[in-house]
Design a protein around this motif. Structure first.
Motif, PDB file in Angstrom:
ATOM      1  N   CYS A   1       0.838  -1.201   0.000  1.00 29.72           N
ATOM      2  CA  CYS A   1       0.000   0.000   0.000  1.00 29.72           C
ATOM      3  C   CYS A   1       0.867   1.243   0.000  1.00 29.72           C
ATOM      4  CB  CYS A   1      -0.907   0.023   1.231  1.00 29.72           C
ATOM      5  SG  CYS A   1      -1.891   1.526   1.382  1.00 29.72           S
TER       6      CYS A   1
ATOM      7  N   ASN B   1      -3.985   1.764  -3.073  1.00 33.91           N
ATOM      8  CA  ASN B   1      -4.591   0.854  -2.097  1.00 33.91           C
ATOM      9  C   ASN B   1      -5.589  -0.075  -2.792  1.00 33.91           C
ATOM     10  OD1 ASN B   1      -6.546   2.761  -2.628  1.00 33.91           O
ATOM     11  ND2 ASN B   1      -7.226   2.978  -0.513  1.00 33.91           N
TER      12      ASN B   1
ATOM     13  N   TRP C   1      -5.427  -3.394  -3.143  1.00 28.25           N
ATOM     14  CA  TRP C   1      -5.641  -4.624  -2.383  1.00 28.25           C
ATOM     15  C   TRP C   1      -5.824  -5.851  -3.262  1.00 28.25           C
ATOM     16  CZ3 TRP C   1      -4.138  -4.915   2.452  1.00 28.25           C
ATOM     17  CH2 TRP C   1      -3.900  -3.688   3.103  1.00 28.25           C
TER      18      TRP C   1
ATOM     19  N   SER D   1      -7.578  -6.867  -5.588  1.00 24.33           N
ATOM     20  CA  SER D   1      -8.959  -7.359  -5.570  1.00 24.33           C
ATOM     21  C   SER D   1      -9.768  -6.709  -6.683  1.00 24.33           C
ATOM     22  CB  SER D   1      -9.640  -7.012  -4.228  1.00 24.33           C
ATOM     23  OG  SER D   1      -8.945  -7.562  -3.134  1.00 24.33           O
TER      24      SER D   1
ATOM     25  N   MET E   1       0.489  -5.123   1.808  1.00 22.86           N
ATOM     26  CA  MET E   1      -0.663  -5.348   0.944  1.00 22.86           C
ATOM     27  C   MET E   1      -0.321  -6.346  -0.148  1.00 22.86           C
ATOM     28  SD  MET E   1      -2.715  -2.502  -1.395  1.00 22.86           S
ATOM     29  CE  MET E   1      -1.437  -2.343  -2.656  1.00 22.86           C
TER      30      MET E   1
ATOM     31  N   GLN F   1      -0.361  -9.908   1.130  1.00 13.95           N
ATOM     32  CA  GLN F   1      -1.720 -10.455   1.064  1.00 13.95           C
ATOM     33  C   GLN F   1      -2.063 -10.835  -0.365  1.00 13.95           C
ATOM     34  OE1 GLN F   1      -5.042  -8.627   3.325  1.00 13.95           O
ATOM     35  NE2 GLN F   1      -6.056  -8.429   1.360  1.00 13.95           N
TER      36      GLN F   1
ATOM     37  N   SER G   1      -0.643  -8.814   5.166  1.00 14.74           N
ATOM     38  CA  SER G   1      -1.946  -8.826   5.826  1.00 14.74           C
ATOM     39  C   SER G   1      -2.535 -10.213   5.609  1.00 14.74           C
ATOM     40  CB  SER G   1      -2.847  -7.736   5.235  1.00 14.74           C
ATOM     41  OG  SER G   1      -4.146  -7.805   5.796  1.00 14.74           O
TER      42      SER G   1
ATOM     43  N   ILE H   1      -7.516  -2.333   8.450  1.00 12.47           N
ATOM     44  CA  ILE H   1      -7.584  -2.456   6.990  1.00 12.47           C
ATOM     45  C   ILE H   1      -8.682  -1.552   6.415  1.00 12.47           C
ATOM     46  CG2 ILE H   1      -9.203  -4.397   6.763  1.00 12.47           C
ATOM     47  CD1 ILE H   1      -7.258  -5.534   4.643  1.00 12.47           C
TER      48      ILE H   1
ATOM     49  N   PHE I   1      -8.498   1.100   3.394  1.00  8.45           N
ATOM     50  CA  PHE I   1      -9.499   1.189   2.331  1.00  8.45           C
ATOM     51  C   PHE I   1      -9.995   2.625   2.147  1.00  8.45           C
ATOM     52  CE2 PHE I   1     -11.198  -3.453   2.888  1.00  8.45           C
ATOM     53  CZ  PHE I   1     -10.002  -3.934   2.390  1.00  8.45           C
TER      54      PHE I   1
ATOM     55  N   HIS J   1     -11.360 -13.074   0.626  1.00  9.53           N
ATOM     56  CA  HIS J   1     -10.125 -12.321   0.434  1.00  9.53           C
ATOM     57  C   HIS J   1      -9.240 -12.350   1.673  1.00  9.53           C
ATOM     58  CE1 HIS J   1     -12.745 -10.681  -2.749  1.00  9.53           C
ATOM     59  NE2 HIS J   1     -11.618 -10.512  -3.413  1.00  9.53           N
TER      60      HIS J   1
END
Length: 339
Positions: free
Chosen positions: A103, A135, A137, A139, A181, A184, A206, A219, A223, A247
């Motif tokens: 991040c 940031n 993540w 995802s 980050m 993860q 993470s 977290i 976000f 996740h």
């Protein structure tokens, strides 16, 4: 073309001519699409729109991505000796190490903050360092149920992977590592895409964001960075619990049990690579998360887990550079075995 067709047709002949017209229309080639930037929507997938040689063996690709709403982001490649993807006759496909940033960093972080570009053991692999957002993540964001931009996971695991393997010399043997980050992300990608990565390593990652309220709140704070709505990423940790669990590496431990996993973290107190008096509540939280994941991996029967919970140490690059070197024998060993 039908000028000579009688005005009155028999039903059978009319139907035959209608079928012929449809076939001709289907087979007739259409006009080519407009060039990019002239009003058309970006074609599905990803495409390289610029290439920049930034240093010896370092090439930046500017990639326009459908998964990111047509935006262009950069990917840095640390190339192996002999890499020449444009040699169509003798093109070689190289094993790849994906290095994921944390991040508040970007695709340049690993080369600007570590000695990765001078590491001799990486001269035989293609190192992929993709942009993942300040940031993001790693995802595909929930966006209150609407999905869409940003879809970082889709960009990396589908669009970028296919692009690199088709045009830039990346092979199908891959390992992945990352910090914070990105740690993860390294665990998530290996777990959520079985077979894509043959090993994974997370440094101060993470590893279990649902561990407790402190971990969730922390977290969610990330976000919310850059004035973002924190619920856009995975939704509410209670109402969208299943998305959060999907996740959370701890909840995906069974999917990691068949590949080598490397976990490392400090405990947040002043360590040998820190200035005097430095501490990190973030590292202390991630340390607890990594211990929980390691215990869960053991419980589910993971066969190849290496941990280096080295005690004193904060959330910093000096430790991540050291841990990358410590994990490379495992990561590269898997690639060497598979070549």
């Amino acid at each position: 073309m039908f000028a000579n067709v009688p005005t009155v047709l028999s039903p059978l002949r009319g139907r035959l001519l209608l079928v012929l017209a449809v076939l001709l229309a289907t087979l007739t080639p259409t006009a080519p699409a407009l060039a990019a930037g002239q009003g058309e929507t970006t074609r599905p997938g990803a495409e390289v729109v610029a290439v920049t040689q930034v240093a010896d063996r370092q090439v930046d690709l500017s990639v326009r991505s459908t998964a990111l709403g047509g935006r262009t982001v950069d990917v840095r490649l640390l190339t192996p000796d002999g890499w020449n993807p444009h040699d169509r006759r003798h093109r070689q496909h190289w094993p790849t190490l994906w290095l994921l940033h944390g991040c508040c960093g970007d695709y340049t972080s690993w080369t600007s903050r570590t000695d990765v570009a001078e590491t001799d053991s990486l001269r035989d692999v293609l190192v992929v360092m993709p942009e993942a957002g300040w940031n993001g993540w790693y995802s595909d964001w929930w966006n209150h149920g609407d999905g869409g931009d940003p879809a970082w996971e889709t960009f990396h695991t589908k669009e970028l992977r296919h692009l690199l393997e088709r045009d830039w010399g990346a092979g199908s043997d891959r390992v992945v590592a990352g910090l914070s980050m990105g740690g993860q992300g390294a665990l998530l990608y290996a777990a959520r895409h079985p077979g894509m990565f043959k090993a994974t390593a997370a440094f101060s990652g993470s590893a279990h964001p649902l561990l407790n309220d402190e971990s969730v709140d922390r977290i969610m704070g990330f976000f919310a960075g850059q004035n973002n709505d924190p619920l856009r990423v995975w939704g509410d940790p209670v109402a969208q619990r299943r998305i959060w669990q999907a996740h959370d590496p701890f909840h995906l431990a069974k999917r990691l049990r068949s590949i080598p996993v490397y976990l490392s973290c400090g405990d947040g107190t002043t360590g040998p690579l820190d200035p005097p008096g430095a501490t990190s509540a973030l590292e202390a939280d991630f340390n607890r998360q990594n211990h929980a994941l390691a215990a869960e991996l053991k419980r589910v029967g993971a066969r190849h887990v290496t941990t280096n919970f080295y005690g004193p140490g904060t959330h910093g690059w000096a430790y991540w550079e050291r841990e990358l070197h410590a994990s490379l024998p495992m990561l590269l060993g898997v690639l060497a075995t598979d070549r």
